[in-house]
Design a protein around this motif. Structure first.
Motif, PDB file in Angstrom:
ATOM      1  N   PHE A 157      14.977  12.101   3.766  1.00 40.50           N
ATOM      2  CA  PHE A 157      14.369  12.338   5.314  1.00 40.50           C
ATOM      3  C   PHE A 157      14.798  13.736   5.402  1.00 40.50           C
ATOM      4  O   PHE A 157      15.919  14.335   5.361  1.00 40.50           O
ATOM      5  CB  PHE A 157      15.413  11.786   6.381  1.00 40.50           C
ATOM      6  N   GLY A 158      13.643  14.552   5.316  1.00 42.38           N
ATOM      7  CA  GLY A 158      13.908  16.039   5.305  1.00 42.38           C
ATOM      8  C   GLY A 158      14.732  16.610   4.166  1.00 42.38           C
ATOM      9  O   GLY A 158      14.398  16.208   2.831  1.00 42.38           O
ATOM     10  N   ASP A 159      15.827  17.055   4.338  1.00 41.61           N
ATOM     11  CA  ASP A 159      16.991  17.366   3.357  1.00 41.61           C
ATOM     12  C   ASP A 159      18.098  16.344   2.935  1.00 41.61           C
ATOM     13  O   ASP A 159      18.882  16.590   2.205  1.00 41.61           O
ATOM     14  CB  ASP A 159      17.623  18.899   3.524  1.00 41.61           C
ATOM     15  N   GLY A 209      -4.304  15.227  12.055  1.00 41.90           N
ATOM     16  CA  GLY A 209      -4.699  15.202  10.805  1.00 41.90           C
ATOM     17  C   GLY A 209      -4.477  13.887  10.032  1.00 41.90           C
ATOM     18  O   GLY A 209      -3.822  13.141  10.701  1.00 41.90           O
ATOM     19  N   ARG A 210      -5.187  13.499   8.913  1.00 36.98           N
ATOM     20  CA  ARG A 210      -5.118  12.302   8.219  1.00 36.98           C
ATOM     21  C   ARG A 210      -3.915  11.933   7.926  1.00 36.98           C
ATOM     22  O   ARG A 210      -3.274  10.835   8.089  1.00 36.98           O
ATOM     23  CB  ARG A 210      -6.092  12.327   7.092  1.00 36.98           C
ATOM     24  N   GLN A 211      -3.032  12.903   7.254  1.00 31.59           N
ATOM     25  CA  GLN A 211      -1.753  12.473   6.746  1.00 31.59           C
ATOM     26  C   GLN A 211      -0.621  12.434   7.940  1.00 31.59           C
ATOM     27  O   GLN A 211       0.233  11.543   7.722  1.00 31.59           O
ATOM     28  CB  GLN A 211      -1.182  13.908   5.775  1.00 31.59           C
ATOM     29  N   SER A 212      -0.919  12.913   8.878  1.00 27.21           N
ATOM     30  CA  SER A 212      -0.254  12.753  10.135  1.00 27.21           C
ATOM     31  C   SER A 212      -0.431  11.506  10.770  1.00 27.21           C
ATOM     32  O   SER A 212       0.521  10.789  11.030  1.00 27.21           O
ATOM     33  CB  SER A 212      -0.325  13.742  11.395  1.00 27.21           C
ATOM     34  N   ILE A 224       0.863  -1.337  -0.050  1.00 28.32           N
ATOM     35  CA  ILE A 224      -0.081  -0.097   0.001  1.00 28.32           C
ATOM     36  C   ILE A 224       0.968   1.459  -0.109  1.00 28.32           C
ATOM     37  O   ILE A 224       0.766   2.158  -0.618  1.00 28.32           O
ATOM     38  CB  ILE A 224      -1.043  -0.080   1.157  1.00 28.32           C
ATOM     39  N   PHE A 225       1.975   1.245   0.985  1.00 25.84           N
ATOM     40  CA  PHE A 225       2.836   2.434   0.792  1.00 25.84           C
ATOM     41  C   PHE A 225       3.561   2.698  -0.710  1.00 25.84           C
ATOM     42  O   PHE A 225       3.609   3.831  -0.943  1.00 25.84           O
ATOM     43  CB  PHE A 225       3.958   1.977   1.680  1.00 25.84           C
ATOM     44  N   ASN A 226       3.635   1.412  -1.325  1.00 25.55           N
ATOM     45  CA  ASN A 226       4.509   1.535  -2.609  1.00 25.55           C
ATOM     46  C   ASN A 226       3.577   2.408  -3.404  1.00 25.55           C
ATOM     47  O   ASN A 226       4.056   3.067  -4.439  1.00 25.55           O
ATOM     48  CB  ASN A 226       4.436   0.326  -3.207  1.00 25.55           C
ATOM     49  N   ALA A 227       2.240   2.662  -3.160  1.00 23.89           N
ATOM     50  CA  ALA A 227       1.321   3.399  -4.343  1.00 23.89           C
ATOM     51  C   ALA A 227       1.665   4.719  -3.977  1.00 23.89           C
ATOM     52  O   ALA A 227       1.198   5.496  -4.872  1.00 23.89           O
ATOM     53  CB  ALA A 227      -0.187   3.004  -3.845  1.00 23.89           C
ATOM     54  N   HIS A 228       2.058   5.416  -3.019  1.00 22.85           N
ATOM     55  CA  HIS A 228       2.588   6.540  -2.736  1.00 22.85           C
ATOM     56  C   HIS A 228       3.424   6.792  -1.747  1.00 22.85           C
ATOM     57  O   HIS A 228       3.216   6.985  -0.332  1.00 22.85           O
ATOM     58  CB  HIS A 228       1.069   7.471  -2.468  1.00 22.85           C
ATOM     59  N   PRO A 229       4.842   6.456  -2.280  1.00 22.55           N
ATOM     60  CA  PRO A 229       5.958   6.529  -1.173  1.00 22.55           C
ATOM     61  C   PRO A 229       6.406   7.853  -0.715  1.00 22.55           C
ATOM     62  O   PRO A 229       7.517   8.034  -0.502  1.00 22.55           O
ATOM     63  CB  PRO A 229       6.993   5.780  -1.977  1.00 22.55           C
ATOM     64  N   ARG A 230       5.302   8.529  -0.093  1.00 20.50           N
ATOM     65  CA  ARG A 230       5.530   9.892   0.516  1.00 20.50           C
ATOM     66  C   ARG A 230       5.003  10.062   1.619  1.00 20.50           C
ATOM     67  O   ARG A 230       3.857   9.498   1.842  1.00 20.50           O
ATOM     68  CB  ARG A 230       5.144  10.932  -0.437  1.00 20.50           C
ATOM     69  N   LEU A 231       5.520  10.774   2.743  1.00 22.56           N
ATOM     70  CA  LEU A 231       4.907  10.839   3.981  1.00 22.56           C
ATOM     71  C   LEU A 231       4.566  12.447   4.413  1.00 22.56           C
ATOM     72  O   LEU A 231       5.701  13.103   4.255  1.00 22.56           O
ATOM     73  CB  LEU A 231       5.371  10.094   4.986  1.00 22.56           C
ATOM     74  N   TYR A 232       3.443  12.769   4.986  1.00 27.26           N
ATOM     75  CA  TYR A 232       3.454  14.101   5.241  1.00 27.26           C
ATOM     76  C   TYR A 232       3.026  14.561   6.616  1.00 27.26           C
ATOM     77  O   TYR A 232       2.588  13.455   7.261  1.00 27.26           O
ATOM     78  CB  TYR A 232       2.313  14.785   4.208  1.00 27.26           C
ATOM     79  N   ASP A 240       2.906  18.916  -2.280  1.00 29.77           N
ATOM     80  CA  ASP A 240       3.285  19.331  -0.886  1.00 29.77           C
ATOM     81  C   ASP A 240       4.416  18.838  -0.584  1.00 29.77           C
ATOM     82  O   ASP A 240       5.163  17.679  -1.059  1.00 29.77           O
ATOM     83  CB  ASP A 240       2.252  19.038   0.006  1.00 29.77           C
ATOM     84  N   TYR A 241       5.002  19.331   0.604  1.00 33.67           N
ATOM     85  CA  TYR A 241       6.238  18.958   1.277  1.00 33.67           C
ATOM     86  C   TYR A 241       6.260  17.553   1.969  1.00 33.67           C
ATOM     87  O   TYR A 241       5.570  17.429   2.909  1.00 33.67           O
ATOM     88  CB  TYR A 241       6.929  20.030   2.191  1.00 33.67           C
ATOM     89  N   ALA A 242       6.837  16.762   1.519  1.00 29.05           N
ATOM     90  CA  ALA A 242       6.838  15.233   2.281  1.00 29.05           C
ATOM     91  C   ALA A 242       8.085  15.181   3.141  1.00 29.05           C
ATOM     92  O   ALA A 242       9.343  15.425   2.704  1.00 29.05           O
ATOM     93  CB  ALA A 242       7.143  14.226   1.336  1.00 29.05           C
ATOM     94  N   TRP A 243       7.927  14.951   4.419  1.00 25.72           N
ATOM     95  CA  TRP A 243       9.164  14.888   5.420  1.00 25.72           C
ATOM     96  C   TRP A 243       9.951  13.582   4.854  1.00 25.72           C
ATOM     97  O   TRP A 243      11.189  13.471   5.307  1.00 25.72           O
ATOM     98  CB  TRP A 243       8.698  15.051   6.899  1.00 25.72           C
TER      99      TRP A 243
END
Lengths: 253, 270
Positions: free
Chosen positions: B72-74, B221-224, B38-46, B55-58
């Protein structure tokens, strides 16, 4: 001390174990009977969510400050057919939304007539099945008003949304049941964030069915068909992604 | 004979603990691997309520044609061969985030991954609930996991930490109860991590959020909630690795035998 487990044995057995597990999982995953068993959980999601929740509860609405800077577009970005492009050239002034199927008074609505009806504006969050979310302000006509004008027949159980775009050569469509159809936040939207709906987000009309995942929110809608059963639509599973990729018809989770 | 000792089972591990242990082991493995699909469908976390490609993904896993990376960050870490750019069993280069050997199914199917995930999520949630109820009822939690005053003594915590850090594990046959580090780990996992996994999972459901907005609100929030779901999953992986290491160091054959057949309880010295 005598070593009971050598490193090599550990690595070998872990590899074999993982490999065996994976092959087994893939075989199971491709087995229709096993898929049915796993699918029981999805049925349970539907039944439990509908049973425990307030059936008409509104999805959270947000303030303007919460809106995503850019509302991501997904799926078809532009239907790009001759008819669609011709309509887009005149800002969809000639677009007609047809209500067909099980209605006592099937009819078509022009964009102008839709825009003159009572509107609902809601700032809501779209959750994609892939995992991302975007918040936007949608304005449109509650589906309930259209169903009342066209007089939905008793026999109808589902609304099918036929779209102007094709994905992989197949026409996109989606369907919802009457519980969602009559939900106050279920609207046919023509504005996003105060502007006419952009082409990439589904111009000129798209469905908003808050409380379900993004693939249910059909874009480029040109016809709403009321039906008793979904069996004869598309491949019979109730939507494009349901037919093509086996996504769940109920997308509340 | 006191009430407590009457209730004390003869076995090292109670039946409810053993059943739950193995059901849980299977559930967590399938949940992790289908979760990675499931993560592979959108491998970004916010962080926050929303988050998508603009949007910025941490944290993100990405790929270029020749390289896979984890950001991770920068900070960008080259993960070619493992994340974002790897070879499948036929030697073909794939650019999904997690490689096929780590996912269920091993090929990419979001629909199938979700189906595995939700099925085992139900079993896992029901199992956790039954285990909690049963373990209060049979006093497993009060007798074995509850922190006693001596557990909190700084000297005790320090000694226990030192022992764990040096991987000095007693042979289990001689161990009397759980030490403070074990107690805190088990309490943390059973009463914090596992419930957080379930709640953040539910918080990602738009239908659940409509009825109970507090679900996503408590996580910011949902993304958190999605980020925390992922982080908690990897803390569980860490717990699993340490758990396996300890089992290997303390006599793996006995440990597994006891977790299957119960084993004999060593009476604690009073």
């Amino acid at each position: 001390m005598k070593k009971l487990i050598t490193r090599r044995a550990l690595v070998t057995s872990a590899t074999l174990g993982a490999g065996g597990l994976l092959t087994g999982c893939d075989a199971l995953s491709r087995n229709p009977a096993f898929q049915d068993v796993l699918g029981l959980a999805e049925d349970a999601n539907f039944v439990v969510q509908r049973a425990l929740g307030d059936r008409m509860e509104l999805a959270s609405e947000y303030s303007r400050a919460d809106i995503s800077p850019k509302f991501r577009a997904n799926g078809t970005r532009n239907p790009d057919t001759i008819d669609y492009n011709a309509s887009a050239a005149q800002s969809f002034a000639d677009w007609q939304l047809r209500l067909t199927g099980l209605f006592a008074k099937p009819q078509s609505f022009s964009m102008a007539s839709l825009q003159s009806m009572p509107q609902r504006t809601q700032i809501t969050r779209l959750d994609c099945v892939e995992g991302w979310s975007a918040i936007g302000e949608w304005t449109g006509v509650p589906i309930k008003l259209l169903l009342d004008l066209a007089v939905l027949a008793e026999k109808a159980n589902f609304l099918v949304f036929h779209c102007a775009d094709r994905l992989g050569g197949r026409p996109y469509y989606e369907s919802i049941d009457l519980l969602d159809a009559y939900h106050p936040q279920t609207i046919i939207a023509h504005r996003l964030n105060g502007n006419a709906l952009p082409v990439e987000n589904g111009a000129p009309l798209r469905l908003r069915v808050e409380r379900q995942l993004g693939y249910k929110h059909a874009k480029y809608v040109r016809e709403i068909e009321a039906v008793a059963t979904l069996d004869n639509i598309g491949a019979g599973k109730g939507g494009y992604w349901e037919d093509v990729a086996d996504y769940e018809w109920y997308a509340g989770i | 004979m006191s009430q407590a000792s009457e209730n004390r089972p003869q076995k090292r591990h109670r039946l409810s603990t053993r059943i739950w242990h193995w059901v849980n082991a299977l559930c967590l493995l399938v949940l992790l691997m289908s979760g990675l699909t499931i993560f592979n469908a959108h491998p970004r976390l916010y962080w926050g309520e929303y988050g998508s490609n603009n949007d910025y993904a941490w944290m993100a896993v990405g790929s270029s044609p020749t390289q896979g990376y984890l950001r991770f960050g920068d900070t960008r870490i080259d993960t070619t061969g493992f994340l974002g750019n790897w070879q499948d069993s036929e030697g073909k280069t794939k650019t999904w985030a997690f490689p096929g050997w780590a996912t269920i199914p091993s090929y990419y199917s979001l629909a199938e991954g979700r189906r595995w995930h939700f099925f085992f999520a139900w079993i896992f949630s029901i199992g956790l609930t039954l285990f909690m109820v049963r373990s209060f009822w049979n006093r497993h939690i009060q007798q074995d996991l509850r922190m006693k005053r001596k557990d909190w003594r700084p000297g005790n915590i320090w000694r226990s930490t030192k022992k764990h850090a040096r991987l000095r594990v007693q042979k289990s046959a001689t161990v009397e109860g759980y030490n403070v580090i074990q107690k805190l780990s088990y309490i943390g996992v059973i009463f914090i991590l596992l419930p957080v996994m379930i709640l953040t999972g539910l918080a990602m459901s738009p239908a659940m959020d409509a009825n109970w907005p507090i679900l996503s609100d408590i996580f910011g929030g949902r993304q958190s909630a999605r980020s925390i779901h992922f982080i908690a999953a990897f803390i569980l992986v860490l717990f699993f690795l340490v758990h396996i290491l300890k089992v290997l160091l303390s006599g793996p054959i006995d440990q597994v035998k006891w977790m299957i057949f119960g084993g004999k309880r060593k009476e604690p010295a009073r």
